[in-house]
Scaffold this motif. Sequence first.
Motif, PDB file in Angstrom:
ATOM      1  N   MET A  20      41.681  18.013  54.847  1.00 53.18           N
ATOM      2  CA  MET A  20      42.522  16.836  54.613  1.00 53.18           C
ATOM      3  C   MET A  20      42.477  15.876  55.801  1.00 53.18           C
ATOM      4  SD  MET A  20      45.683  18.708  52.704  1.00 53.18           S
ATOM      5  CE  MET A  20      46.245  17.191  51.937  1.00 53.18           C
ATOM      6  N   ASP A  21      42.157  14.617  55.518  1.00 49.79           N
ATOM      7  CA  ASP A  21      42.156  13.610  56.576  1.00 49.79           C
ATOM      8  C   ASP A  21      42.822  12.313  56.125  1.00 49.79           C
ATOM      9  OD1 ASP A  21      40.271  12.581  54.873  1.00 49.79           O
ATOM     10  OD2 ASP A  21      38.660  12.451  56.356  1.00 49.79           O
ATOM     11  N   GLN A  22      43.582  12.379  55.048  1.00 52.70           N
ATOM     12  CA  GLN A  22      44.326  11.233  54.527  1.00 52.70           C
ATOM     13  C   GLN A  22      45.726  11.695  54.137  1.00 52.70           C
ATOM     14  OE1 GLN A  22      43.065   7.967  54.041  1.00 52.70           O
ATOM     15  NE2 GLN A  22      41.375   8.765  55.261  1.00 52.70           N
ATOM     16  N   PRO A  23      46.734  10.847  54.312  1.00 50.34           N
ATOM     17  CA  PRO A  23      48.080  11.226  53.856  1.00 50.34           C
ATOM     18  C   PRO A  23      48.137  11.255  52.326  1.00 50.34           C
ATOM     19  CG  PRO A  23      48.059   8.965  54.660  1.00 50.34           C
ATOM     20  CD  PRO A  23      46.695   9.528  54.925  1.00 50.34           C
ATOM     21  N   LEU A  24      49.107  11.970  51.797  1.00 51.95           N
ATOM     22  CA  LEU A  24      49.337  12.013  50.348  1.00 51.95           C
ATOM     23  C   LEU A  24      50.705  11.415  50.045  1.00 51.95           C
ATOM     24  CD1 LEU A  24      48.141  15.630  49.441  1.00 51.95           C
ATOM     25  CD2 LEU A  24      46.905  13.489  49.099  1.00 51.95           C
ATOM     26  N   VAL A  25      50.830  10.810  48.895  1.00 52.26           N
ATOM     27  CA  VAL A  25      52.102  10.233  48.470  1.00 52.26           C
ATOM     28  C   VAL A  25      53.078  11.356  48.114  1.00 52.26           C
ATOM     29  CG1 VAL A  25      51.024   8.131  47.594  1.00 52.26           C
ATOM     30  CG2 VAL A  25      51.386  10.066  46.063  1.00 52.26           C
ATOM     31  N   VAL A  26      54.338  11.008  47.958  1.00 53.52           N
ATOM     32  CA  VAL A  26      55.344  11.978  47.537  1.00 53.52           C
ATOM     33  C   VAL A  26      54.975  12.487  46.146  1.00 53.52           C
ATOM     34  CG1 VAL A  26      57.783  12.322  46.963  1.00 53.52           C
ATOM     35  CG2 VAL A  26      57.152  10.868  48.902  1.00 53.52           C
ATOM     36  N   HIS A  27      54.993  13.805  45.989  1.00 54.07           N
ATOM     37  CA  HIS A  27      54.640  14.435  44.718  1.00 54.07           C
ATOM     38  C   HIS A  27      55.353  15.780  44.628  1.00 54.07           C
ATOM     39  CE1 HIS A  27      51.795  16.103  47.620  1.00 54.07           C
ATOM     40  NE2 HIS A  27      51.651  17.140  46.806  1.00 54.07           N
ATOM     41  N   ALA A  28      55.249  16.432  43.477  1.00 57.42           N
ATOM     42  CA  ALA A  28      55.856  17.756  43.267  1.00 57.42           C
ATOM     43  C   ALA A  28      54.990  18.535  42.285  1.00 57.42           C
ATOM     44  CB  ALA A  28      57.275  17.603  42.727  1.00 57.42           C
ATOM     45  N   HIS A  29      55.199  19.853  42.249  1.00 58.72           N
ATOM     46  CA  HIS A  29      54.423  20.741  41.380  1.00 58.72           C
ATOM     47  C   HIS A  29      55.371  21.637  40.600  1.00 58.72           C
ATOM     48  CE1 HIS A  29      51.048  19.767  44.060  1.00 58.72           C
ATOM     49  NE2 HIS A  29      51.890  20.001  45.044  1.00 58.72           N
ATOM     50  N   SER A  30      54.969  22.063  39.421  1.00 58.19           N
ATOM     51  CA  SER A  30      55.776  23.014  38.659  1.00 58.19           C
ATOM     52  C   SER A  30      55.701  24.399  39.287  1.00 58.19           C
ATOM     53  CB  SER A  30      55.301  23.081  37.203  1.00 58.19           C
ATOM     54  OG  SER A  30      53.959  23.529  37.138  1.00 58.19           O
ATOM     55  N   GLN A  31      54.684  24.649  40.073  1.00 59.37           N
ATOM     56  CA  GLN A  31      54.536  25.932  40.758  1.00 59.37           C
ATOM     57  C   GLN A  31      55.249  25.874  42.113  1.00 59.37           C
ATOM     58  OE1 GLN A  31      51.870  23.846  40.259  1.00 59.37           O
ATOM     59  NE2 GLN A  31      50.654  24.757  38.650  1.00 59.37           N
ATOM     60  N   CYS A  32      55.523  27.046  42.671  1.00 54.87           N
ATOM     61  CA  CYS A  32      55.939  27.049  44.071  1.00 54.87           C
ATOM     62  C   CYS A  32      54.653  26.936  44.892  1.00 54.87           C
ATOM     63  CB  CYS A  32      56.762  28.279  44.424  1.00 54.87           C
ATOM     64  SG  CYS A  32      55.952  29.850  44.180  1.00 54.87           S
ATOM     65  N   GLN A  33      54.747  26.347  46.062  1.00 57.39           N
ATOM     66  CA  GLN A  33      53.554  26.076  46.853  1.00 57.39           C
ATOM     67  C   GLN A  33      53.750  26.606  48.267  1.00 57.39           C
ATOM     68  OE1 GLN A  33      52.578  21.922  47.335  1.00 57.39           O
ATOM     69  NE2 GLN A  33      50.525  22.364  48.068  1.00 57.39           N
ATOM     70  N   LEU A  34      52.755  27.312  48.762  1.00 56.23           N
ATOM     71  CA  LEU A  34      52.744  27.813  50.128  1.00 56.23           C
ATOM     72  C   LEU A  34      51.528  27.219  50.815  1.00 56.23           C
ATOM     73  CD1 LEU A  34      54.049  30.054  48.194  1.00 56.23           C
ATOM     74  CD2 LEU A  34      53.800  31.541  50.154  1.00 56.23           C
ATOM     75  N   ILE A  35      51.726  26.663  52.019  1.00 57.12           N
ATOM     76  CA  ILE A  35      50.641  25.983  52.720  1.00 57.12           C
ATOM     77  C   ILE A  35      50.497  26.586  54.117  1.00 57.12           C
ATOM     78  CG2 ILE A  35      49.730  23.770  53.510  1.00 57.12           C
ATOM     79  CD1 ILE A  35      51.721  22.478  51.475  1.00 57.12           C
ATOM     80  N   PHE A  36      49.251  26.872  54.490  1.00 60.35           N
ATOM     81  CA  PHE A  36      48.940  27.468  55.780  1.00 60.35           C
ATOM     82  C   PHE A  36      47.867  26.644  56.463  1.00 60.35           C
ATOM     83  CE2 PHE A  36      50.115  30.676  52.730  1.00 60.35           C
ATOM     84  CZ  PHE A  36      51.056  31.443  53.402  1.00 60.35           C
ATOM     85  N   LYS A  37      48.001  26.417  57.760  1.00 58.83           N
ATOM     86  CA  LYS A  37      46.936  25.763  58.524  1.00 58.83           C
ATOM     87  C   LYS A  37      45.849  26.798  58.774  1.00 58.83           C
ATOM     88  CE  LYS A  37      45.540  23.860  62.867  1.00 58.83           C
ATOM     89  NZ  LYS A  37      45.821  23.708  64.279  1.00 58.83           N
ATOM     90  N   CYS A  38      44.600  26.417  58.512  1.00 55.75           N
ATOM     91  CA  CYS A  38      43.482  27.341  58.710  1.00 55.75           C
ATOM     92  C   CYS A  38      42.389  26.756  59.595  1.00 55.75           C
ATOM     93  CB  CYS A  38      42.911  27.754  57.358  1.00 55.75           C
ATOM     94  SG  CYS A  38      44.070  28.747  56.422  1.00 55.75           S
ATOM     95  N   GLY A  39      42.628  25.589  60.151  1.00 51.07           N
ATOM     96  CA  GLY A  39      41.647  24.983  61.042  1.00 51.07           C
ATOM     97  C   GLY A  39      41.959  23.516  61.259  1.00 51.07           C
ATOM     98  N   GLY A  40      41.240  22.930  62.188  1.00 47.91           N
ATOM     99  CA  GLY A  40      41.430  21.504  62.457  1.00 47.91           C
ATOM    100  C   GLY A  40      42.715  21.210  63.208  1.00 47.91           C
ATOM    101  N   MET A  41      43.193  20.000  63.023  1.00 52.28           N
ATOM    102  CA  MET A  41      44.377  19.512  63.742  1.00 52.28           C
ATOM    103  C   MET A  41      45.673  20.088  63.159  1.00 52.28           C
ATOM    104  SD  MET A  41      43.157  17.427  66.022  1.00 52.28           S
ATOM    105  CE  MET A  41      44.627  16.582  66.541  1.00 52.28           C
ATOM    106  N   ASP A  42      46.692  20.186  64.016  1.00 47.11           N
ATOM    107  CA  ASP A  42      48.033  20.446  63.511  1.00 47.11           C
ATOM    108  C   ASP A  42      48.417  19.236  62.671  1.00 47.11           C
ATOM    109  OD1 ASP A  42      48.063  22.757  64.981  1.00 47.11           O
ATOM    110  OD2 ASP A  42      49.529  22.064  66.454  1.00 47.11           O
ATOM    111  N   SER A  43      49.291  19.443  61.700  1.00 52.16           N
ATOM    112  CA  SER A  43      49.677  18.336  60.831  1.00 52.16           C
ATOM    113  C   SER A  43      51.149  18.467  60.484  1.00 52.16           C
ATOM    114  CB  SER A  43      48.793  18.316  59.573  1.00 52.16           C
ATOM    115  OG  SER A  43      48.864  19.559  58.905  1.00 52.16           O
ATOM    116  N   ALA A  44      51.590  17.738  59.474  1.00 49.57           N
ATOM    117  CA  ALA A  44      53.003  17.774  59.102  1.00 49.57           C
ATOM    118  C   ALA A  44      53.182  17.367  57.643  1.00 49.57           C
ATOM    119  CB  ALA A  44      53.811  16.841  59.998  1.00 49.57           C
ATOM    120  N   PHE A  45      54.272  17.827  57.078  1.00 55.11           N
ATOM    121  CA  PHE A  45      54.697  17.460  55.730  1.00 55.11           C
ATOM    122  C   PHE A  45      56.109  16.905  55.837  1.00 55.11           C
ATOM    123  CE2 PHE A  45      51.201  20.175  54.878  1.00 55.11           C
ATOM    124  CZ  PHE A  45      50.722  19.817  53.633  1.00 55.11           C
ATOM    125  N   ARG A  46      56.516  16.184  54.812  1.00 56.66           N
ATOM    126  CA  ARG A  46      57.884  15.647  54.783  1.00 56.66           C
ATOM    127  C   ARG A  46      58.551  16.077  53.488  1.00 56.66           C
ATOM    128  NH1 ARG A  46      57.725  10.053  56.082  1.00 56.66           N
ATOM    129  NH2 ARG A  46      58.193  10.682  58.195  1.00 56.66           N
TER     130      ARG A  46
END
Length: 188
Positions: A20-46
Motif C-alpha cells: 500500500m502506497d496510497q491512502p484509502l477513503v473511509v469504508h467498512a466491511h461486513s466481515q471483521c478485519q485484522l491488519i498486521f504490518k509485514c514490511g515497509g514503512m510504519d503506517s496508520a489507520f483512522r
Amino acid sequence: MTRAVRIVQGDFGRLALLDMDQPLVVHAHSQCQLIFKCGGMDSAFRVGQQELPLNERNAILFSSWEPHQYLHRADSASAIHLSLYIEPAWLEAVDKKLHGMAHPALFSSPSAEMGVKTRTMADSLAHMLGWTGTVETDELEHLAFELVAEMVREFANRSILEQSAIARTASDFRIRKAMAYIGEHSSE
C-alpha cells in the motif's frame, strides 16, 4: 498505487497481502478485519477521530461494519499489510464459542499490542501468501483460524461473546428463528 501481492478467498472470507502506497477513503466491511504490518514503512489507520499506528508490535482490529480509513503520507514509501477479512459464519462453524464475531463492538479496542506467538503466526501467514509459490488452502485456512482465535481470546469484548453464547441456547424455536433472522439481516 496499492497493489495486491496475493489475495486468497474462501469460506473463511478473504486473506490479502497488500503493498500500500496510497491512502484509502473511509469504508467498512461486513466481515471483521485484522491488519498486521509485514514490511515497509510504519503506517496508520483512522477510526472516527482516533488515529491508530500500525507497526511490528501491534495489530489493527475492526469489528464488522466499523467505518475506517487507511492513512498514508504522500512522501512515505509503501507499507506491506496482511489483511484478514473474516466471515463470522465461518468462525462459528469452526468453533461455536466464536458466535459473537459479527457484533459491531466485538473488539474492546481497535488497536492491540501483540505477543510473540501472534506476531509469529501473522508472519507465517504473510510468508505463505507472499513468498511461496503454491498455497495449500487447508494449511492457510488452519493458520488463519488459529491467528483469529488467538486475537479473539486476547482482545475481544468477553461480554459480547458470553451474551452470544447465552442467546444461542434459546429453547423456543420461534426465538431461535427470530434471532437467526436478525443476525442475517443486521445490516438492513
